[in-house]
Design a protein around this motif. Structure first.
Motif, PDB file in Angstrom:
ATOM      1  N   GLN A 144       0.862  -0.961  -0.117  1.00 27.55           N
ATOM      2  CA  GLN A 144      -0.012   0.033   0.036  1.00 27.55           C
ATOM      3  C   GLN A 144       1.006   1.372  -0.110  1.00 27.55           C
ATOM      4  O   GLN A 144       0.641   2.340  -0.573  1.00 27.55           O
ATOM      5  N   GLY A 145       1.833   1.425   0.929  1.00 20.61           N
ATOM      6  CA  GLY A 145       2.900   2.534   0.794  1.00 20.61           C
ATOM      7  C   GLY A 145       3.310   2.579  -0.392  1.00 20.61           C
ATOM      8  O   GLY A 145       3.599   3.979  -0.791  1.00 20.61           O
ATOM      9  N   LEU A 146       3.718   1.782  -1.142  1.00 19.28           N
ATOM     10  CA  LEU A 146       4.425   1.983  -2.414  1.00 19.28           C
ATOM     11  C   LEU A 146       3.414   2.556  -3.375  1.00 19.28           C
ATOM     12  O   LEU A 146       3.718   3.482  -4.111  1.00 19.28           O
ATOM     13  N   ILE A 147       2.280   1.980  -3.374  1.00 14.34           N
ATOM     14  CA  ILE A 147       1.219   2.323  -4.101  1.00 14.34           C
ATOM     15  C   ILE A 147       0.754   3.737  -4.108  1.00 14.34           C
ATOM     16  O   ILE A 147       0.715   4.614  -5.020  1.00 14.34           O
ATOM     17  N   GLU A 148       0.597   4.302  -2.868  1.00 11.61           N
ATOM     18  CA  GLU A 148       0.285   5.696  -2.490  1.00 11.61           C
ATOM     19  C   GLU A 148       1.573   6.676  -2.840  1.00 11.61           C
ATOM     20  O   GLU A 148       1.326   7.512  -3.200  1.00 11.61           O
ATOM     21  N   TYR A 149       2.864   6.058  -2.767  1.00 11.63           N
ATOM     22  CA  TYR A 149       3.895   6.891  -3.229  1.00 11.63           C
ATOM     23  C   TYR A 149       4.054   7.230  -4.723  1.00 11.63           C
ATOM     24  O   TYR A 149       4.187   8.206  -5.107  1.00 11.63           O
ATOM     25  N   ALA A 150       3.727   6.204  -5.368  1.00 20.23           N
ATOM     26  CA  ALA A 150       3.842   5.835  -6.779  1.00 20.23           C
ATOM     27  C   ALA A 150       3.056   7.141  -7.537  1.00 20.23           C
ATOM     28  O   ALA A 150       1.890   7.594  -7.146  1.00 20.23           O
ATOM     29  N   ASP A 151       3.508   7.485  -8.729  1.00 19.10           N
ATOM     30  CA  ASP A 151       2.669   8.327  -9.485  1.00 19.10           C
ATOM     31  C   ASP A 151       1.712   7.456 -10.622  1.00 19.10           C
ATOM     32  O   ASP A 151       0.646   8.208 -11.110  1.00 19.10           O
ATOM     33  N   LEU A 152       1.899   6.428 -10.915  1.00 19.19           N
ATOM     34  CA  LEU A 152       1.238   5.920 -11.909  1.00 19.19           C
ATOM     35  C   LEU A 152       1.442   4.111 -11.459  1.00 19.19           C
ATOM     36  O   LEU A 152       2.519   3.804 -11.234  1.00 19.19           O
ATOM     37  N   VAL A 153       0.364   3.652 -11.408  1.00 19.72           N
ATOM     38  CA  VAL A 153       0.433   2.153 -11.047  1.00 19.72           C
ATOM     39  C   VAL A 153      -0.570   1.461 -11.804  1.00 19.72           C
ATOM     40  O   VAL A 153      -1.741   1.820 -12.151  1.00 19.72           O
ATOM     41  N   THR A 154      -0.047   0.458 -12.589  1.00 19.55           N
ATOM     42  CA  THR A 154      -0.976  -0.504 -13.346  1.00 19.55           C
ATOM     43  C   THR A 154      -0.932  -1.820 -12.822  1.00 19.55           C
ATOM     44  O   THR A 154       0.068  -2.440 -12.525  1.00 19.55           O
TER      45      THR A 154
END
Ligand code: ATP
Ligand code: MG
Length: 175
Positions: A144-154
Motif C-alpha cells: 500500500q505504501g508503495l502504491i500511495e507514493y507512486a505516480d502511476l500504478v498499473t
C-alpha cells in the motif's frame, strides 16, 4: 508537480507483462537518449532475452545488474537474502549516483513481501533520489505504501495464461 520531476511507475498484479512492460519503458527511454540502469532482483543469473538485447544493443546507455540467485523456492533462504541485500545496496548506490535518468527495479516488491527490507526504508531512499530520476518498479503484490507514493500504478490481471493448460515457459516469450 514540475515536469522535470521524475515519475515513480509501478507494474504489479498477478498477470503477465510487468517485467516486459518495464523493459519496453526502458527501451523507449533509451530511444530518447536517456541514461538507463536496470537492476533485476530474485531471478536467476541466466540472462533473459530482454536483458541480453538491451545490454548488448546499447552498451553505453544501459547498465544491467542481476541481483538474484534464482527462484526463491529453489534456493535456501540465506542465499536468496544475501543476493537480495547486495542488490539493495547496489540500488542505493545507483539511485544516489545521479548518473541515470531512469532506473528499473525489476521484482523489487519481493524485498518487502519476503521481509528482507522494510517498506519505509525503500520509501526513504525514493524520497531522497535526484529530482529528475524516473523509477520503474515491478513485482506482484505491491504494498500500500508503495502504491500511495507512486505516480502511476498499473495492475496486470490474468484473464488467460498458457500455464493454466500446462504449457511451460517458452524461450523468447517468458525469458
Ligand atoms: P513478463 O516477464 O513476461 O513480463 P511478469 O513480469 O508479469 O511477466 P512475473 O510475475 O515476474 O511475471 O513472473 C515471471 C514469469 O511467470 C513470466 O515468465 C510469466 O510469463 C510467468 N507468469 C506470469 N503470470 C503468470 C500466471 N498468472 N500464471 C503462470 N505464469 C505466469
Ligand atoms: Mg517479472
Amino acid at each position: 508537480m514540475a515536469t522535470t520531476q521524475g515519475l515513480v511507475i509501478i507494474n504489479t498484479g498477478h498477470g503477465k507483462g510487468k517485467t516486459t512492460a518495464a523493459f519496453g519503458q526502458a527501451l523507449r527511454a533509451v530511444g530518447q537518449g536517456l541514461q538507463v540502469c536496470i537492476i533485476q532482483f530474485i531471478k536467476g543469473t541466466t540472462k533473459s532475452g530482454e536483458a541480453l538485447a538491451l545490454a548488448t544493443g546499447f552498451p553505453g546507455q544501459v547498465a544491467l545488474h542481476l541481483a538474484g540467485t534464482g527462484f526463491t523456492w529453489k534456493q535456501d533462504k540465506e542465499t536468496v537474502k544475501k543476493a537480495a541485500m547486495a542488490g539493495w545496496q547496489l540500488t542505493r548506490e545507483k539511485i544516489m549516483s545521479d548518473a541515470y535518468d531512469l532506473i528499473v527495479l525489476d521484482e523489487l516488491t519481493y524485498l518487502i513481501t519476503l521481509g528482507l527490507v522494510a517498506e519505509e526504508e525503500i520509501l526513504d531512499l525514493f524520497r531522497a533520489r535526484p529530482q529528475r530520476l524516473h523509477l520503474v518498479i515491478t513485482g506482484r503484490d505491491a504494498t500500500q505504501g508503495l502504491i500511495e507514493y507512486a505516480d502511476l500504478v498499473t495492475e496486470m490481471r490474468v484473464i488467460k495464461h498458457p500455464f493454466q493448460k500446462g504449457i511451460k515457459a517458452r524461450k523468447g516469450i517468458e525469458f
